[in-house]
Every structure is written in structure tokens, then in C-alpha cells.
Write an enzyme that holds these catalytic residues in place. Structure first.
Site, mmCIF file in Angstrom:
data_model
loop_
_atom_site.group_PDB
_atom_site.id
_atom_site.type_symbol
_atom_site.label_atom_id
_atom_site.label_comp_id
_atom_site.label_asym_id
_atom_site.label_seq_id
_atom_site.Cartn_x
_atom_site.Cartn_y
_atom_site.Cartn_z
ATOM 1 N N ASN A 7 0.786 -1.055 0.044
ATOM 2 C CA ASN A 7 -0.085 -0.127 0.179
ATOM 3 C C ASN A 7 0.740 1.194 -0.122
ATOM 4 O OD1 ASN A 7 -1.942 2.120 0.569
ATOM 5 N ND2 ASN A 7 -2.742 1.012 2.106
ATOM 6 N N ARG A 90 -1.986 -1.512 -3.910
ATOM 7 C CA ARG A 90 -3.083 -0.332 -3.960
ATOM 8 C C ARG A 90 -2.627 0.441 -5.231
ATOM 9 N NH1 ARG A 90 -2.410 5.272 -0.653
ATOM 10 N NH2 ARG A 90 -4.380 5.927 -1.139
ATOM 11 N N HIS A 179 -9.049 6.800 -2.217
ATOM 12 C CA HIS A 179 -9.052 6.118 -0.578
ATOM 13 C C HIS A 179 -10.535 5.321 -0.635
ATOM 14 C CE1 HIS A 179 -6.882 10.008 0.968
ATOM 15 N NE2 HIS A 179 -6.055 8.847 0.699
ATOM 16 N N ARG A 238 -0.665 18.910 0.010
ATOM 17 C CA ARG A 238 -1.850 19.149 -0.993
ATOM 18 C C ARG A 238 -2.837 20.461 -0.343
ATOM 19 N NH1 ARG A 238 -3.658 13.440 -2.306
ATOM 20 N NH2 ARG A 238 -2.294 12.765 -0.748
ATOM 21 N N GLU A 381 -6.839 -1.410 5.009
ATOM 22 C CA GLU A 381 -6.791 -1.509 3.242
ATOM 23 C C GLU A 381 -6.093 -2.531 2.962
ATOM 24 O OE1 GLU A 381 -6.356 2.962 1.694
ATOM 25 O OE2 GLU A 381 -5.002 2.662 3.359
#
Length: 395
Positions: A7, A90, A179, A238, A381
Site C-alpha cells: 500500500n 493499492r 481512498h 496538498r 486497506e
């Protein structure tokens, strides 16, 4: 079978090795602060527990370090690289090409690469992880699980931009959202915890990258990120949502090139631009020491989240629960407190004592009188990616 899940985040690489279908974790770990000289490496298995700080400047170097420990002759968990049957990756942006999990071939890699401009902090790292994994684990099946897949249920009225129609039909410019693997996993866990499938939930994924999803009866109906992972909440580096005219002003009035603007908004803004730090732990520490920029940045961060909660509660026409997850969402009691304060109008009231407790399991942190459940749900995840990767070959 043994399934390795990779990931790759914008500044991290999380990994878990599973025995499937038992879902048993053989080892797990993370490389944090990739790109820095003080990157942190953690590796934990039944017989080995490593925590170290070292220089790791690229995702490629991070993955090679992980492989070194997996295959260590004395304390490793693999006898040979051939023990790995599947490597699940991922991948952040699947664009219009992918709405489900796929086995990776050259065509898939080329399409992931073609979408790199839409997820410049992620897709290149994801692709690099795939290519390095192919050399380290050459006999394993390589599988891509896309962040955008769970968000394909967002209706057209929510994903379409108010620009001429041909930009959607011919150029596929629309909201994709990201996500998704995390939002899918924690929303399913929340529904199990609540004992229902008929629910109105807002999931709040807060890490170096941050996003929120409105989920009704298990399906996503809106999301804070857009065409790329740049939109929405304030993130580590960001900017999040910004007036597009700022871009024109930067170019026409201040002389920035488009390449410089792209770097500015993706790599030099967010909490880093506001404070000089991208790691929330550093920001919280400096704020507690009186740093005004850090204090304001924390308030701005929470304020943006609150705006989305109000917006999504409206489109859901009600709210059963809000869910905090990911590194910041699970671990920062301060951010959760700042987000939840003064939301009693929506029936959201926090219990500060519960909020300050630490746990690795799903828990409620709302007061007894709160009409809306406030949940902290540890995301996994990696497990979701492992399950989807295995199902590709079993079903």
C-alpha cells in the site's frame, strides 16, 4: 496461500503478509516519511520486531528494504521469493479504465502510467512498486486494487462538472474520488458494529492524504476528492479545494509555469505550506508550544472537515454515524475534538474522556446523549486488498 499486500501512499509504504483465506497476518510494517533522511521503518512478525530510522528517499528503496527483511535468512518469514503467490497492490487512480480489481499485465501498467498526471504523488509510486515487486517476486501473480472502484456508485449529478458535456463524454473529466478501499472497509466495519446495512454514514479518512465520503446503505454517493487527489480537504502537502482562478493568477500575474503550479499545489501546500511541517505530530507539538501558524493550521483543517460534514448530512437527509479512520483519524484526539466541537445542532456531541483513550479496535467516542454515533474505526486497506486479490482467482 501467502499474499503480500503493498500500500504505497504519497510518503509511506505499508505492507502486510497474509496467510489466506484464513486472513492471518504473518508480518506487517510500514515505511514512513519516504523522501526524508530520517525515514522510519517498522517490521513486526512473531520472531522479529524492528524499528529503525534511516535514509529512504524513494519508494523503490523502501520496497527493497521490506524485501530484505522478508527474505532474511535468520529471521525472515519467507524461505524463498516463490513462497509469495500473489502480490496485491493499492493503485490510486483507475480513471475510466478500471472499476474492479484486475491482474496486472503490460496493458494495465501502461494505463496506470497514463493516469500519473492525475495522481502525481501516487500512481508513479504505485507503478514503481509493481515493477520492483515483479523483479523480487517473479513467480507471483501481481494484482491491482483501485482506490477509485468503490466510488463508482456516485451518481452523475455528483460526479459531473459544470463544464461543456464533451469534456466528460470525450475526455472523461469527472469526479473519481480516492481512498475508496479504506472507505469501503471502514464503512462495512461500521455497519457491522451498528448492526445494520441501512445506514447514513460519513467516513473521514485522515492521513497525509485526506478525504471524506457520504455513504448511504453501503454505497458511496459523494466524495470530497475529485478528478485527482488534490481536491477537498487540507492535506499534508496538498492544498485541497482552491479557487481555479488562483491558478490563472499564479501563471499570468506571478509568472509561475504550469509545472511549478502543479508542484506548489501538490507538494508545497497544505499543512506543509501553512506551517513548514507536513507531519501532524510535529504540527500538534509546535502548536502546544505556542506556534501561531500551527495553531491556525489545525483550526483550518478541522473547519474544512466540518463544512463537509454539514454538506453530506444534507445530501444524506440525516446521519447515523461519522467515522474517523487512517493515521490521523485514528490517533489524533485533538483533531477529532476540533472537528466535533460545536456540532450539537447536528446531534454530534463528543465524550472527551472516551476520545482521549487509545485502542486498536473499533470504538465509540460520542457522549451518551449524542444522536449521532462517533466511531473510530481502524482501517485495514491491506486486508481488503488481500481479500479482493484472492477472490480474483477463486471466484
Amino acid at each position: 496461500m501467502q499474499v503480500l499486500v503493498l500500500n504505497s501512499g504519497s510518503s509511506s509504504l505499508k505492507f502486510q503478509l497474509f496467510a489466506m483465506p484464513e486472513e492471518t497476518i504473518i508480518c506487517a510494517g510500514v515505511v514512513e516519511r519516504i523522501g526524508f533522511t530520517d525515514a522510519k521503518f517498522k517490521f513486526k512478525s512473531e520472531h522479529k520486531n524492528v524499528e529503525t530510522e534511516t535514509k529512504i528517499l524513494t519508494h523503490k528503496a523502501a520496497l527493497k528494504l521490506v524485501a530484505k527483511h522478508l527474505l532474511d535468512k535468520k529471521e525472515g518469514v519467507l524461505k524463498t521469493a516463490e513462497d509469495i503467490k500473489i502480490v496485491g497492490h493499492r493503485v490510486v487512480h483507475g480513471g475510466m479504465h478500471f472499476n474492479d480489481t484486475v491482474e496486472i499485465d503490460q496493458d494495465v501498467k501502461e494505463k496506470i502510467k497514463s493516469l500519473s498526471s492525475l495522481a502525481p504523488l501516487h500512481n508513479p509510486a504505485n507503478l514503481e512498486g509493481i515493477m520492483v515487486a515483479e523483479t523480487i517476486f517473479p513467480t507471483a501473480k501481481q494484482v491491482a486494487v483501485f482506490d477509485t472502484a468503490f466510488l463508482q456508485s456516485i451518481p452523475e449529478k455528483a460526479y459531473k462538472f459544470a463544464i461543456p458535456n464533451e469534456f466528460l463524454t470525450e475526455h472523461h473529466i469527472r469526479v473519481y474520488g480516492f481512498h475508496g478501499t479504506s472507505h469501503k472497509y471502514v464503512s462495512e466495519q461500521a455497519n457491522k458494529f451498528l448492526g445494520t446495512k441501512e445506514s447514513k454514514i460519513i467516513t473521514i479518512h485522515l492521513g497525509n492524504g485526506c478525504s471524506m465520503t457520504a455513504i448511504k446503505n453501503g454505497k458511496s454517493i459523494d466524495h470530497s476528492m475529485g478528478f485527482s487527489p488534490l481536491d477537498g480537504l487540507i492535506m499534508g502537502t496538498r492544498s485541497g479545494a482552491i479557487d481555479p482562478s488562483v491558478i490563472f493568477h499564479l501563471k499570468d500575474a506571478l509568472g509561475y509555469s504550469m509545472k511549478q503550479i502543479n508542484a506548489l499545489l501538490n507538494k508545497e501546500s497544505g499543512m506543509l505550506g501553512l506551517t513548514g511541517y507536513s507531519d501532524l505530530r510535529d504540527i500538534e507539538l509546535k502548536a502546544s508550544e505556542g506556534d501561531k501558524n500551527c495553531q491556525l493550521a489545525l483550526q483550518m483543517n478541522a473547519y474544512r472537515i466540518k463544512k463537509y460534514i454539514g454538506s453530506y448530512a444534507t445530501i444524506l437527509n440525516g446521519l447515523d454515524a461519522i467515522v474517523f479512520t487512517a493515521g490521523i483519524g485514528e490517533n489524533s484526539s485533538l483533531i477529532r475534538n476540533l472537528v466535533c466541537e460545536d456540532l450539537d445542532f447536528l446531534g454530534i456531541t463528543l465524550d472527551e474522556n472516551k476520545n482521549n483513550l487509545r485502542s486498536k479496535t473499533i470504538r465509540t467516542i460520542n457522549s451518551d446523549t449524542s444522536k449521532v454515533k462517533i466511531l473510530v474505526v481502524p482501517t485495514n486497506e491491506e486486508l481488503e486488498i488481500a481479500k479482493q486479490s484472492v477472490s480474483l482467482f477463486i471466484n
